[in-house]
Structures are given as C-alpha cells and as structure tokens.
Design a protein around this motif. Sequence first.
Motif, short mmCIF file in Angstrom:
data_model
loop_
_atom_site.label_atom_id
_atom_site.label_comp_id
_atom_site.label_asym_id
_atom_site.label_seq_id
_atom_site.Cartn_x
_atom_site.Cartn_y
_atom_site.Cartn_z
N GLY A 52 75.87 -36.61 -24.54
CA GLY A 52 75.63 -36.36 -22.97
C GLY A 52 76.72 -37.51 -22.37
N SER A 53 76.24 -38.73 -22.28
CA SER A 53 76.72 -39.72 -21.35
C SER A 53 78.16 -40.17 -21.94
N GLY A 54 78.33 -39.83 -23.40
CA GLY A 54 79.72 -40.02 -23.94
C GLY A 54 80.73 -39.23 -23.49
N ALA A 97 78.04 -43.13 -28.95
CA ALA A 97 76.63 -42.53 -28.82
C ALA A 97 76.20 -43.33 -27.47
N TYR A 98 74.94 -42.49 -26.60
CA TYR A 98 74.10 -43.12 -25.72
C TYR A 98 72.76 -42.83 -25.92
N HIS A 99 71.80 -43.76 -26.13
CA HIS A 99 70.62 -43.49 -26.48
C HIS A 99 69.54 -44.49 -25.50
N PHE A 114 71.28 -39.90 -34.07
CA PHE A 114 72.29 -39.21 -33.47
C PHE A 114 71.83 -38.22 -32.28
N GLU A 115 72.48 -38.16 -31.26
CA GLU A 115 72.31 -36.99 -30.25
C GLU A 115 72.93 -35.67 -30.98
N PRO A 116 72.08 -34.70 -31.12
CA PRO A 116 72.33 -33.49 -31.72
C PRO A 116 73.20 -32.69 -31.16
N ALA A 144 66.68 -37.47 -34.51
CA ALA A 144 67.38 -36.69 -33.68
C ALA A 144 66.91 -37.13 -32.26
N ASP A 145 68.02 -37.44 -31.48
CA ASP A 145 67.63 -37.85 -29.95
C ASP A 145 67.77 -36.74 -29.06
N GLU A 146 66.76 -35.95 -29.13
CA GLU A 146 66.83 -34.52 -28.26
C GLU A 146 66.43 -35.04 -26.82
N VAL A 147 66.43 -36.19 -26.34
CA VAL A 147 66.34 -36.28 -25.05
C VAL A 147 66.94 -35.65 -23.96
N MET A 148 68.19 -35.34 -24.02
CA MET A 148 69.00 -34.67 -23.23
C MET A 148 69.01 -33.20 -23.73
N THR A 149 68.92 -32.87 -24.93
CA THR A 149 69.48 -31.56 -25.47
C THR A 149 68.15 -30.89 -25.67
N ASP A 180 57.17 -43.58 -22.10
CA ASP A 180 57.36 -43.46 -20.87
C ASP A 180 58.69 -42.55 -20.44
N ASN A 181 59.67 -42.81 -21.14
CA ASN A 181 60.94 -42.30 -20.69
C ASN A 181 61.79 -42.24 -21.91
N GLY A 182 63.02 -41.73 -21.81
CA GLY A 182 64.26 -41.45 -23.10
C GLY A 182 64.12 -42.74 -23.75
N SER A 183 64.45 -43.76 -23.10
CA SER A 183 64.78 -45.03 -23.83
C SER A 183 63.57 -45.48 -24.81
N THR A 184 62.27 -45.47 -24.18
CA THR A 184 61.30 -45.83 -24.96
C THR A 184 60.93 -45.09 -26.22
N SER A 185 61.40 -43.66 -26.15
CA SER A 185 61.17 -42.72 -27.09
C SER A 185 61.85 -43.41 -28.28
N ILE A 186 62.99 -43.64 -27.94
CA ILE A 186 64.17 -44.04 -28.87
C ILE A 186 63.61 -45.53 -29.64
N GLU A 187 63.18 -46.34 -28.76
CA GLU A 187 62.58 -47.62 -29.28
C GLU A 187 61.52 -47.44 -30.23
N TRP A 235 70.07 -35.83 -13.04
CA TRP A 235 70.21 -36.65 -14.43
C TRP A 235 69.34 -35.99 -15.52
N TRP A 236 69.79 -34.46 -15.36
CA TRP A 236 69.36 -33.73 -16.67
C TRP A 236 67.85 -33.38 -16.93
N VAL A 237 67.17 -33.68 -15.85
CA VAL A 237 65.77 -33.63 -16.20
C VAL A 237 64.89 -32.43 -15.59
N SER A 283 62.50 -36.27 -23.95
CA SER A 283 61.97 -36.89 -22.81
C SER A 283 62.48 -35.88 -21.55
N LYS A 284 62.97 -36.37 -20.36
CA LYS A 284 63.79 -35.53 -19.48
C LYS A 284 63.05 -34.13 -18.97
N GLY A 285 63.29 -33.05 -19.82
CA GLY A 285 62.89 -31.82 -19.55
C GLY A 285 61.59 -31.52 -19.57
C1 PLP Z 1 70.58 -38.72 -25.32
C2 PLP Z 1 69.87 -39.56 -24.40
N1 PLP Z 1 68.91 -40.60 -25.09
C3 PLP Z 1 68.25 -41.46 -24.24
C4 PLP Z 1 68.40 -41.44 -22.80
C5 PLP Z 1 67.70 -42.63 -22.21
O1 PLP Z 1 66.76 -41.82 -21.24
P1 PLP Z 1 65.98 -42.64 -20.33
O2 PLP Z 1 67.08 -42.59 -19.07
O3 PLP Z 1 65.07 -41.72 -19.48
O4 PLP Z 1 65.73 -43.99 -20.69
C6 PLP Z 1 69.38 -40.74 -22.27
C7 PLP Z 1 69.60 -40.70 -20.57
O5 PLP Z 1 70.44 -40.05 -20.25
C8 PLP Z 1 70.35 -39.62 -23.04
O6 PLP Z 1 71.06 -38.87 -22.48
#
Ligand code: PLP
Length: 427
Positions: free
Chosen positions: A211-213, A145-147, A205-207, A239-244, A111-118, A53-55, A268-270
């Motif tokens: 990803g999931s989209g 988008a997927y955040h 935005f996901e720059p 910029a949601d750089e969680v994946m990128t 703690d994770n990608g979602s919380t970094s977005i919140e 899952w891209w981590v 997050s992730k990496g």
């Molecule tokens: C671009 C992006 N933002 C946020 C998330 C959410 O991250 P997490 O699954 O760690 O909550 C993801 C997860 O795939 C993601 O790809």
Amino acid sequence: MTTQELSTQDKDLIWHPFAPLLSPFEYIPLDSAKGVYLHTSDGKTIIDTVSSWWVNIHGHSNETLAKALYDQAMQMEHAIFAGFTHEPAVRLAQNLMTLLPEGFSKVFFSDNGSTSIEVALKMSLQYWYNKGNTNKTKVVALDGAYHGDTFGAMSVSGRGGFTAPFFPFLFEVDFIDFPTEENKEQIYLQFEKLVAHEDCSTFIFEPLIQGSGGMRMYSPEILDRLIAIAQQHDVICIADEVMTGFGRTGKVLATDHVSHKPDLICLSKGITGGTMPLGITACNAKIEDAFRSDSYAKALLHGHSYTGNPLACAVANASFEIFTSDTCQQNIQRVHTKHLAFAEKLKAYDNIEKIRVQGTIIAFDLKGFGETGYESSARQKIYPYFLERGILIRPLGNVIYLMPPYIITNEELDTVYQEILTFLADH
Ligand SMILES: Cc1ncc(COP(=O)(O)O)c(C=O)c1O
C-alpha cells in the motif's frame, strides 16, 4: 468555534500525522461526513476516494454501525480484558473464524494495524523461543514494505524517509527485492537462500499489494510460491492484511487468492468499517500449540489498556453483518468492474504508466514528475488540484490511486474518473 478559530487553534496546538510541523497545506475543518462525502465547515463537499486512510468500507456515519456503537456504549463501554470476557469479543472471534483460513484457531485483540503487527512478530519470535530454539531470530521482509510506525513494525518495513531517524534502533531484517514477473525466478532463489538459513524465523509480507510503498502489486502466483518456499523451511509466515483485508482485493482476504496459507494474519482498518480503532492478530493451531502451557514463561505477556474494547468489537460485529451481505459483496465486484473499464480508458494516455487494478483499488504512475517518494512534487500539485474540485486523492509520490468505500455509486465513480481524465489531458 468559527471555521477561522478552529484553524488557528489547530495550528497552535495540534501535531498532525505524516507532515512537517510547518506544513504547506492548511488543515481543512470538517463538520460532518456521510456516505462517501466529507463536509467542510465552510460548506464544501469532498468525495473521500481514499476511504479515510483505507479504513472506511461502508461509507461515513453509517447508521447501523452508529446504532451498534450507541447500544454497546449504553451497556458496557469498556472493561478490563484480563480476567474477564464479554459477548461482543466472543461473537467477533466467532465471526472472524468464518472468514479466516481453515486451521486458524485464536484471535488476539489490540488497537490498530501497527500493534497487530507487533503482536504477530512477538508471537512468531516467541513461537521459536517456546520451542527452545533461540537461534531463530531473523525476519525476512519485502523491500519497500510498510507495516506501521511502532518500532517492530518499522523494523520490518523498508528503510527510507519514514524510518531514517531511527535506523540505529531498528532490528536487522533481510529484505528481498520486490517481486515482479521479470525478476521472480531470481527472487525465489534469493528468498530460498535466506529462509533456508538456520536463523530464519519469520517471513512477513503485505499480500498482493504494497500500500504505502506505492500501491505496488504482485501476482498471487508469486505470493503462493514465496509462502510455499518459506513453509518448506518451517519459517512462520505473517500476512499483513491490515490494508488488504475485508474485501479490498476483491476477496475477503488477499490470501484467499493463494493456496498456501500464512500462519498469522493481521487485520485492522476495515474491520470496524472505519468507525473504531481495532487490531486483530489471528493465528493457526501450529502457533497456538507452542503457547499451550500453564507457565507464564511461555505466555504471550502482551496487552493494551483497551484490549478487547467492547465498543470496537460491537461495531466490528455490525460491520461484519454488512460486509457479508450480498449487497456489500456485489458492491465490491461492481467497483472492481468499474475500475477495470476505467483502466481501459486510461491506456489512451501516454503521460501515465503501470495502470493496475486489484479488487476495489486502481492505481497508475504519472510520468515526468521526477522523484517518486512521499514528498515528491507530484503530490504537491495533485493533492490541491483535486481538492479544489471536491475530490480527496492522496497520491503516493507520483502514484495516483483510488480506494473508495464500497458504497460509492457508479455516478460518483464516473465523476472522479472524469476529473482524473481532465487532469491527465491538461498535464
Ligand atoms: C499494510 C499496513 N500495515 C500496517 C499499517 C499500520 O496500521 P495503523 O496505521 O493502523 O497503525 C498500515 C497502515 O497504513 C498498512 O497499510
């Protein structure tokens, strides 16, 4: 526990992510993971082409990361981050500042990608609140988008199957169509109208890649223009750089490909090389300034029990050292070059389209599989097909993609490429 007992107990007790409870797939018991390989309890070996899952950027069970984790666990596993601080967190903040754009001044831990977005959304919305502008409440996002999966993150994500049960509870967001070379002029106009509106506060935005989209890619030129337009209207850019982040797009950050920089960056992730959960929301001085006050009314009153977890920070620091090494940077370029050569080969197959490469990610769409969603028939077919051949590929609908750990060797990549070509020749 035997493999059989493990499977049975799992079925009885565990609710797995992103799947119906009565999943058509068996959950495969894993014993261990090393490098690019997952090792199953029944002795099979699977190449992890999706970096779990891209981590996972440096390979599984990396010894340097494991040692950093052990050493930190023996020293201080966790401590409350309110009223206290510690060296792993401060060092990580210093390390991240060397990777973030000029003008970035603060990092916030979660703690994770979602919380970094919140956190980013709250910082952006509270930025306006702190400035006394309560009109600015609207967020603009990209269609598809997927955040993440928490409510704020879902709200700014495309409306679809993932979020359908929650539509009434998601806050309203203006979505612009996904930008392409064909529609970009129209998108700029659509976008400008939205961000020029007096209620518009934030653009998220996901720059360069959604990803999931479906690993949908758009050009740095388009992204640069969108950020420029938003900033002309004083709209905060996230910029949601969680994946990128951390090299996925060939540069440290996807926003390193553009000249207009966002105000907030989510990572997050990496960040821990895939070893520990950790989220970071980084902001520039403009955002920080709106919170520079000794009043609780202007403070970001947000935190999690494990905020600033020393184990996660220590591993992230060790991962930073590996990531910034010449070897890792060369691996990123090597994987990119291999993907480009494979993309050329893929052009010979007329049952696929939209072959695309960005950094260490390659993706293409399979034709003739009908629907393109997460639950498409393509997935039901492709996932088990490759697993039987010792390769973990998790298609997004009819999109096949590879996003391997950077340590994957050329030979391992060739094995995966060859299996994909065999699949394409047979289907
Ligand atoms: C671009 C992006 N933002 C946020 C998330 C959410 O991250 P997490 O699954 O760690 O909550 C993801 C997860 O795939 C993601 O790809």
